[in-house]
Motif scaffolding. Structure first.
Motif, PDB file in Angstrom:
ATOM      1  N   GLN A   4       1.015  -1.216   0.393  1.00 23.35           N
ATOM      2  CA  GLN A   4      -0.190   0.002  -0.402  1.00 23.35           C
ATOM      3  C   GLN A   4       0.757   1.003  -0.118  1.00 23.35           C
ATOM      4  O   GLN A   4       1.542   1.078   0.827  1.00 23.35           O
ATOM      5  N   VAL A   5       0.925   2.117  -1.343  1.00 23.69           N
ATOM      6  CA  VAL A   5       1.584   3.085  -0.930  1.00 23.69           C
ATOM      7  C   VAL A   5       1.195   4.420  -0.641  1.00 23.69           C
ATOM      8  O   VAL A   5      -0.474   4.463  -1.649  1.00 23.69           O
ATOM      9  N   ASP A   6       0.620   5.091   0.077  1.00 19.80           N
ATOM     10  CA  ASP A   6       0.222   5.893   0.744  1.00 19.80           C
ATOM     11  C   ASP A   6      -0.617   7.012  -0.280  1.00 19.80           C
ATOM     12  O   ASP A   6       0.959   7.745  -0.666  1.00 19.80           O
ATOM     13  N   ASP A   7      -1.427   8.092  -0.157  1.00 14.66           N
ATOM     14  CA  ASP A   7      -0.973   9.490  -1.497  1.00 14.66           C
ATOM     15  C   ASP A   7       0.644  10.495  -0.831  1.00 14.66           C
ATOM     16  O   ASP A   7       0.775  10.262  -2.267  1.00 14.66           O
ATOM     17  N   THR A   8       0.694  10.015  -0.354  1.00 10.46           N
ATOM     18  CA  THR A   8       1.664  11.652  -0.097  1.00 10.46           C
ATOM     19  C   THR A   8       2.885  10.695  -0.704  1.00 10.46           C
ATOM     20  O   THR A   8       3.814  11.635  -1.726  1.00 10.46           O
ATOM     21  N   LEU A   9       3.388  10.060  -0.366  1.00 14.00           N
ATOM     22  CA  LEU A   9       4.429   8.750  -1.220  1.00 14.00           C
ATOM     23  C   LEU A   9       4.587   9.210  -2.869  1.00 14.00           C
ATOM     24  O   LEU A   9       4.737   9.510  -3.232  1.00 14.00           O
ATOM     25  N   TRP A  10       3.310   8.432  -2.786  1.00 16.61           N
ATOM     26  CA  TRP A  10       2.765   8.062  -4.459  1.00 16.61           C
ATOM     27  C   TRP A  10       3.329   9.848  -5.197  1.00 16.61           C
ATOM     28  O   TRP A  10       3.642   9.907  -6.054  1.00 16.61           O
ATOM     29  N   ASN A  11       2.681  10.906  -5.046  1.00 18.60           N
ATOM     30  CA  ASN A  11       2.729  12.340  -5.461  1.00 18.60           C
ATOM     31  C   ASN A  11       3.606  12.549  -4.944  1.00 18.60           C
ATOM     32  O   ASN A  11       4.441  13.353  -5.924  1.00 18.60           O
ATOM     33  N   LYS A  58       4.967   0.545 -13.472  1.00 18.16           N
ATOM     34  CA  LYS A  58       3.907  -0.208 -12.252  1.00 18.16           C
ATOM     35  C   LYS A  58       3.008   0.568 -12.389  1.00 18.16           C
ATOM     36  O   LYS A  58       2.429   1.813 -12.298  1.00 18.16           O
ATOM     37  N   ARG A  59       1.952  -0.242 -12.398  1.00 22.20           N
ATOM     38  CA  ARG A  59       0.642   0.170 -11.851  1.00 22.20           C
ATOM     39  C   ARG A  59       0.786   0.797 -10.048  1.00 22.20           C
ATOM     40  O   ARG A  59       1.477  -0.074  -9.424  1.00 22.20           O
ATOM     41  N   ARG A  60       0.129   1.049  -9.412  1.00 22.57           N
ATOM     42  CA  ARG A  60       0.588   1.715  -7.930  1.00 22.57           C
ATOM     43  C   ARG A  60      -0.302   0.492  -7.108  1.00 22.57           C
ATOM     44  O   ARG A  60       0.556  -0.297  -6.669  1.00 22.57           O
ATOM     45  N   ALA A  61      -0.988  -0.040  -8.399  1.00 20.93           N
ATOM     46  CA  ALA A  61      -1.625  -1.581  -7.572  1.00 20.93           C
ATOM     47  C   ALA A  61      -0.629  -2.881  -7.596  1.00 20.93           C
ATOM     48  O   ALA A  61      -0.585  -3.332  -6.599  1.00 20.93           O
ATOM     49  N   ASP A  62       0.280  -2.989  -8.180  1.00 19.23           N
ATOM     50  CA  ASP A  62       1.274  -3.503  -8.270  1.00 19.23           C
ATOM     51  C   ASP A  62       3.082  -3.598  -7.640  1.00 19.23           C
ATOM     52  O   ASP A  62       3.684  -4.204  -7.624  1.00 19.23           O
ATOM     53  N   LEU A  63       3.166  -1.982  -6.737  1.00 17.57           N
ATOM     54  CA  LEU A  63       4.164  -1.989  -6.272  1.00 17.57           C
ATOM     55  C   LEU A  63       3.879  -2.540  -4.711  1.00 17.57           C
ATOM     56  O   LEU A  63       3.447  -3.091  -4.540  1.00 17.57           O
ATOM     57  N   THR A  64       5.907  -3.629  -4.632  1.00 15.26           N
ATOM     58  CA  THR A  64       6.043  -4.065  -3.808  1.00 15.26           C
ATOM     59  C   THR A  64       6.915  -3.171  -2.524  1.00 15.26           C
ATOM     60  O   THR A  64       6.667  -1.715  -2.749  1.00 15.26           O
ATOM     61  N   ARG A  70      11.987   2.089  -1.790  1.00 15.50           N
ATOM     62  CA  ARG A  70      13.296   2.502  -3.300  1.00 15.50           C
ATOM     63  C   ARG A  70      12.413   4.064  -3.577  1.00 15.50           C
ATOM     64  O   ARG A  70      13.281   4.953  -3.878  1.00 15.50           O
ATOM     65  N   MET A  71      11.415   4.336  -3.799  1.00 17.21           N
ATOM     66  CA  MET A  71       9.689   6.106  -3.807  1.00 17.21           C
ATOM     67  C   MET A  71      10.401   6.412  -2.876  1.00 17.21           C
ATOM     68  O   MET A  71      10.794   7.462  -3.317  1.00 17.21           O
ATOM     69  N   GLN A  72      10.664   5.929  -1.402  1.00 16.34           N
ATOM     70  CA  GLN A  72      11.075   7.565  -0.223  1.00 16.34           C
ATOM     71  C   GLN A  72      12.385   7.321  -0.345  1.00 16.34           C
ATOM     72  O   GLN A  72      13.023   8.147   0.172  1.00 16.34           O
ATOM     73  N   ARG A  73      13.514   6.940  -0.560  1.00 16.40           N
ATOM     74  CA  ARG A  73      14.988   7.152  -1.046  1.00 16.40           C
ATOM     75  C   ARG A  73      14.991   7.688  -2.250  1.00 16.40           C
ATOM     76  O   ARG A  73      15.879   8.854  -1.980  1.00 16.40           O
ATOM     77  N   VAL A  74      14.396   7.822  -3.028  1.00 18.70           N
ATOM     78  CA  VAL A  74      14.523   8.795  -4.165  1.00 18.70           C
ATOM     79  C   VAL A  74      13.983  10.146  -3.453  1.00 18.70           C
ATOM     80  O   VAL A  74      15.176  10.797  -4.194  1.00 18.70           O
ATOM     81  N   VAL A  75      13.010  10.385  -3.090  1.00 21.21           N
ATOM     82  CA  VAL A  75      12.066  11.410  -2.457  1.00 21.21           C
ATOM     83  C   VAL A  75      12.939  12.047  -2.045  1.00 21.21           C
ATOM     84  O   VAL A  75      13.801  13.636  -2.409  1.00 21.21           O
ATOM     85  N   ASP A  76      13.125  11.331  -0.782  1.00 20.71           N
ATOM     86  CA  ASP A  76      14.810  11.789  -0.136  1.00 20.71           C
ATOM     87  C   ASP A  76      15.579  12.405  -0.572  1.00 20.71           C
ATOM     88  O   ASP A  76      16.619  13.492   0.610  1.00 20.71           O
ATOM     89  N   ARG A  77      16.243  11.978  -1.462  1.00 21.79           N
ATOM     90  CA  ARG A  77      17.720  12.091  -1.845  1.00 21.79           C
ATOM     91  C   ARG A  77      17.569  13.556  -2.782  1.00 21.79           C
ATOM     92  O   ARG A  77      18.230  14.589  -2.431  1.00 21.79           O
ATOM     93  N   VAL A  78      16.210  13.372  -3.697  1.00 20.17           N
ATOM     94  CA  VAL A  78      16.079  14.360  -4.764  1.00 20.17           C
ATOM     95  C   VAL A  78      15.914  15.267  -3.662  1.00 20.17           C
ATOM     96  O   VAL A  78      16.352  16.881  -3.658  1.00 20.17           O
ATOM     97  N   LEU A  79      15.148  15.813  -2.567  1.00 20.02           N
ATOM     98  CA  LEU A  79      14.829  16.556  -1.873  1.00 20.02           C
ATOM     99  C   LEU A  79      15.639  17.408  -0.579  1.00 20.02           C
ATOM    100  O   LEU A  79      16.020  18.385  -0.883  1.00 20.02           O
ATOM    101  N   ALA A  80      17.576  16.622  -0.970  1.00 22.87           N
ATOM    102  CA  ALA A  80      18.113  16.940  -0.049  1.00 22.87           C
ATOM    103  C   ALA A  80      18.818  17.409  -0.612  1.00 22.87           C
ATOM    104  O   ALA A  80      19.818  18.454   0.106  1.00 22.87           O
ATOM    105  N   GLU A  81      18.687  17.485  -1.683  1.00 28.83           N
ATOM    106  CA  GLU A  81      19.931  18.035  -2.711  1.00 28.83           C
ATOM    107  C   GLU A  81      19.274  19.263  -3.470  1.00 28.83           C
ATOM    108  O   GLU A  81      19.777  20.076  -4.257  1.00 28.83           O
ATOM    109  N   ARG A  82      17.898  18.691  -3.547  1.00 27.61           N
ATOM    110  CA  ARG A  82      17.707  20.107  -4.171  1.00 27.61           C
ATOM    111  C   ARG A  82      16.265  20.525  -3.404  1.00 27.61           C
ATOM    112  O   ARG A  82      16.079  20.679  -1.949  1.00 27.61           O
ATOM    113  N   ARG A  83      15.662  22.246  -3.665  1.00 28.81           N
ATOM    114  CA  ARG A  83      14.526  23.019  -2.076  1.00 28.81           C
ATOM    115  C   ARG A  83      13.921  22.519  -2.728  1.00 28.81           C
ATOM    116  O   ARG A  83      13.347  21.585  -3.319  1.00 28.81           O
TER     117      ARG A  83
END
Length: 110
Positions: A4-11, A58-64, A70-83
């Motif tokens: 289950q990927v919540d709306d916040t992480l997905w967006n 992938k479709r959202r329903a097919d995410l593991t 991985r999605m959270q790590r990408v978000v964290d890494r990009v935001l750490a290097e960007r505003r």
């Protein structure tokens, strides 16, 4: 084994990963190309870049759970290097290339 990927992480993931799957795939192939490159085009790029590409396909329903991590790590890494506003920003070429391997083009408007 879907997660289950919540709306916040997905967006947030789709906000920071501003390249389409096609753009990312083309970039990974271009970035990996070189005189000594022997990588098959489907496997070009970094492992994390390939994971982002897999998530985009992938479709959202097919995410593991791994995909969600991985999605959270990408978000964290990009935001750490960007505003947080992710305004288009020029930087050193190496930095831009590294960001693009994660599916984020710093020069592309959000």
């Amino acid at each position: 084994m879907s997660a289950q990927v919540d709306d916040t992480l997905w967006n947030e993931f789709h906000r920071v990963v501003n390249m389409t799957s096609r753009e990312l795939q083309d970039w990974l192939r271009t970035d990996a190309a070189g005189p000594d490159a022997e990588v098959e085009p489907e496997h070009a790029g970094t492992p994390s870049g390939q994971e982002v590409l897999d998530i985009l396909r992938k479709r959202r329903a097919d995410l593991t759970e791994h995909d969600a991590d991985r999605m959270q790590r990408v978000v964290d890494r990009v935001l750490a290097e960007r505003r947080d506003d992710l305004e288009p920003t020029a930087g050193q070429q190496y930095w831009r290339r590294r960001m693009m391997r994660m599916g984020h083009d710093p020069l592309k408007p959000v």
